[in-house]
Scaffold this active site. Structure first.
Site, PDB file in Angstrom:
ATOM      1  N   LYS A  70      -1.872   9.457   0.415  1.00 44.11           N
ATOM      2  CA  LYS A  70      -3.015  10.045   1.229  1.00 44.11           C
ATOM      3  C   LYS A  70      -2.461  10.687   2.449  1.00 44.11           C
ATOM      4  CE  LYS A  70      -6.705   7.461  -0.557  1.00 44.11           C
ATOM      5  NZ  LYS A  70      -7.518   8.460  -1.191  1.00 44.11           N
ATOM      6  N   TYR A 101       0.894  -1.192   0.103  1.00 46.57           N
ATOM      7  CA  TYR A 101       0.111   0.016  -0.014  1.00 46.57           C
ATOM      8  C   TYR A 101       0.922   1.305   0.157  1.00 46.57           C
ATOM      9  CZ  TYR A 101      -4.334   2.549   0.761  1.00 46.57           C
ATOM     10  OH  TYR A 101      -5.502   3.210   0.744  1.00 46.57           O
TER      11      TYR A 101
HETATM   12  N1  LIG Z   1     -13.098   1.356  -0.116  1.00 42.77           N
HETATM   13  C1  LIG Z   1     -12.417   1.445   0.964  1.00 42.77           C
HETATM   14  O1  LIG Z   1     -12.185   0.487   1.891  1.00 42.77           O
HETATM   15  C2  LIG Z   1     -11.797   2.595   1.391  1.00 42.77           C
HETATM   16  C3  LIG Z   1     -10.845   2.825   2.647  1.00 42.77           C
HETATM   17  C4  LIG Z   1     -10.450   4.170   2.769  1.00 42.77           C
HETATM   18  C5  LIG Z   1     -10.534   5.128   2.070  1.00 42.77           C
HETATM   19  N2  LIG Z   1     -11.118   4.905   0.605  1.00 42.77           N
HETATM   20  C6  LIG Z   1     -10.899   5.896  -0.412  1.00 42.77           C
HETATM   21  O2  LIG Z   1     -12.159   6.375  -0.526  1.00 42.77           O
HETATM   22  C7  LIG Z   1     -12.432   6.937  -1.795  1.00 42.77           C
HETATM   23  C8  LIG Z   1     -13.402   6.232  -2.540  1.00 42.77           C
HETATM   24  O3  LIG Z   1     -13.202   4.915  -2.533  1.00 42.77           O
HETATM   25  P1  LIG Z   1     -14.224   3.723  -3.178  1.00 42.77           P
HETATM   26  O4  LIG Z   1     -13.882   2.543  -2.524  1.00 42.77           O
HETATM   27  O5  LIG Z   1     -15.593   4.144  -2.904  1.00 42.77           O
HETATM   28  O6  LIG Z   1     -14.033   3.871  -4.828  1.00 42.77           O
HETATM   29  P2  LIG Z   1     -14.607   2.808  -5.911  1.00 42.77           P
HETATM   30  O7  LIG Z   1     -15.800   2.181  -5.308  1.00 42.77           O
HETATM   31  O8  LIG Z   1     -13.128   2.109  -6.245  1.00 42.77           O
HETATM   32  O9  LIG Z   1     -15.048   3.967  -6.962  1.00 42.77           O
HETATM   33  C9  LIG Z   1     -14.195   4.610  -7.608  1.00 42.77           C
HETATM   34  C10 LIG Z   1     -14.660   5.751  -8.305  1.00 42.77           C
HETATM   35  O10 LIG Z   1     -13.497   6.627  -9.055  1.00 42.77           O
HETATM   36  C11 LIG Z   1     -13.692   6.800 -10.181  1.00 42.77           C
HETATM   37  N3  LIG Z   1     -12.411   6.778 -10.779  1.00 42.77           N
HETATM   38  C12 LIG Z   1     -11.545   5.915 -10.890  1.00 42.77           C
HETATM   39  N4  LIG Z   1     -10.352   6.380 -11.620  1.00 42.77           N
HETATM   40  C13 LIG Z   1     -10.693   7.728 -12.097  1.00 42.77           C
HETATM   41  C14 LIG Z   1     -10.325   8.684 -12.570  1.00 42.77           C
HETATM   42  N5  LIG Z   1      -8.919   8.564 -13.426  1.00 42.77           N
HETATM   43  N6  LIG Z   1     -10.795   9.734 -13.181  1.00 42.77           N
HETATM   44  C15 LIG Z   1     -12.188   9.974 -12.794  1.00 42.77           C
HETATM   45  N7  LIG Z   1     -12.840   9.045 -11.893  1.00 42.77           N
HETATM   46  C16 LIG Z   1     -12.018   7.845 -11.417  1.00 42.77           C
HETATM   47  C17 LIG Z   1     -14.428   5.534 -10.615  1.00 42.77           C
HETATM   48  O11 LIG Z   1     -15.346   5.965 -12.018  1.00 42.77           O
HETATM   49  P3  LIG Z   1     -15.415   4.586 -12.816  1.00 42.77           P
HETATM   50  O12 LIG Z   1     -16.672   3.863 -12.213  1.00 42.77           O
HETATM   51  O13 LIG Z   1     -15.795   5.148 -14.219  1.00 42.77           O
HETATM   52  O14 LIG Z   1     -14.338   3.601 -13.125  1.00 42.77           O
HETATM   53  C18 LIG Z   1     -15.570   5.329  -9.460  1.00 42.77           C
HETATM   54  O15 LIG Z   1     -16.504   6.188  -9.558  1.00 42.77           O
HETATM   55  C19 LIG Z   1     -10.932   6.753  -2.336  1.00 42.77           C
HETATM   56  O16 LIG Z   1     -10.069   7.864  -2.199  1.00 42.77           O
HETATM   57  C20 LIG Z   1     -10.372   5.525  -1.277  1.00 42.77           C
HETATM   58  O17 LIG Z   1      -8.862   5.961  -1.368  1.00 42.77           O
HETATM   59  C21 LIG Z   1     -11.831   3.622   0.452  1.00 42.77           C
END
Ligand SMILES: NC(=O)c1ccc[n+]([C@@H]2O[C@H](COP(=O)([O-])OP(=O)(O)OC[C@H]3O[C@@H](n4cnc5c(N)ncnc54)[C@H](OP(=O)(O)O)[C@@H]3O)[C@@H](O)[C@H]2O)c1
Length: 277
Positions: free
Chosen positions: A162, A155
């Site tokens: 981050k 990571y």
């Molecule tokens: N999930 C976890 O466990 C977790 C934990 C801690 C923090 N976070 C943080 O929370 C945030 C959201 O995470 P998530 O898990 O909800 O995300 P996710 O479900 O993986 O969704 C990612 C989103 O980002 C979009 N995306 C990806 N690459 C992109 C680009 N180059 N330009 C524009 N849009 C883009 C995707 O669009 P498409 O659908 O078109 O691909 C999708 O809408 C992130 O910053 C992540 O690091 C997540």
């Protein structure tokens, strides 16, 4: 359906990566509050349009905008659309993220470059654009994660970005306070989304059940729980909060070895005391 005076009535919000996961949950939350939400996505136009339809059904207005925020031009095009369509912005949420999950010794220069371009630069460039479109009361929120303050396998490229986001939040808070704009981060632990399944498939990671067992709350967060925290930081109730990182991790980051689950008596937790015990 129309908004009807919700907490985000007449607000214009831009969320990067709102076709899925936390971004989608936040778009729906703001929509329920009466906001107009720009739903950015990269590939999944159908999912972005579904987010727009659902948030409009909930009482808001939406616009799906394709833009790859990994590129400088993509960020600029996204904000140009906001300027042309609405002429102003109240909330910018830098949410989209992606990473190369690799051990440090396997990383190539392009992995480092892309990690910066995808995970840090859109937040900084996007905030520069956002400030130009915001009045007093504007709010910027960026998504961080557990890997900013703890280390675990594969990571490093993302976790270090981050950590940088959390630092930038402090500097932006200082420089943007005179404009009446608050800047904060939300740091998520384990969140039940597509990326969680992907992440625990990476070689070298502990299995998901073991990690869940270490969380004092005993479970991952639902995306709605993170969206609600972001919505609070966008709301009037957080007016005096800026430069902070709010941790939403069920207590994961406050526990330290020896974990109660590992330790032998007398360190193990006793059963829950009752009134009579
Ligand atoms: N999930 C976890 O466990 C977790 C934990 C801690 C923090 N976070 C943080 O929370 C945030 C959201 O995470 P998530 O898990 O909800 O995300 P996710 O479900 O993986 O969704 C990612 C989103 O980002 C979009 N995306 C990806 N690459 C992109 C680009 N180059 N330009 C524009 N849009 C883009 C995707 O669009 P498409 O659908 O078109 O691909 C999708 O809408 C992130 O910053 C992540 O690091 C997540």
């Amino acid at each position: 359906m129309t908004g009807g005076g919700g907490p985000f009535q007449d607000r214009i919000a831009l969320i990067t990566g709102a076709s899925r996961g936390i971004g989608r949950a936040l778009a729906l939350t703001l929509g329920r509050g009466g906001a107009t939400v720009v739903v950015n996505y990269k590939k999944n136009a159908d999912l972005a349009e579904k987010t727009v339809a659902d948030l409009e059904e909930a009482g808001g207005r939406g616009l799906a905008v394709q833009a790859d925020v990994e590129s400088v031009d993509g960020v600029e095009a996204l904000f140009t659309t906001v300027q042309e369509q609405f002429g102003r912005l109240d909330h910018f949420v830098s949410n989209a993220a992606a990473g190369a999950f690799k051990n440090i010794m396997d990383m190539k220069p392009h992995h480092l470059d892309r990690s910066y371009a995808m995970n840090l630069r859109p937040f900084v460039l996007g905030s520069q654009h956002a400030v130009r479109l915001m009045d007093d009361g504007g709010r910027i929120v960026a998504l961080s994660s557990y890997g900013s303050i703890r280390a675990y396998p594969t990571y490093a490229a993302l976790g270090s970005m981050k950590a940088a986001i959390e630092s930038w939040v402090r500097y932006m808070a200082l420089e943007f306070a005179p404009y009446g704009i608050n800047v904060n981060a939300v740091n998520g632990g384990l969140i039940d989304s597509d990326s969680l399944e992907f992440f625990y498939g990476v070689p070298g990671m502990a299995d998901q059940a073991t990690v869940l067992d270490r969380i004092p709350k005993g479970r991952a967060a639902d995306v709605q729980e993170v969206a609600d925290t972001i919505a609070f930081l966008l709301s009037a109730g957080s007016e005096y909060i800026t430069g902070q990182t709010l941790v939403v991790d069920g207590g994961l980051s406050v526990v330290a070895p020896p974990f109660f689950a590992d330790a032998r008596a007398p360190l193990s937790l006793p059963p829950r005391p009752t009134w009579d015990s």
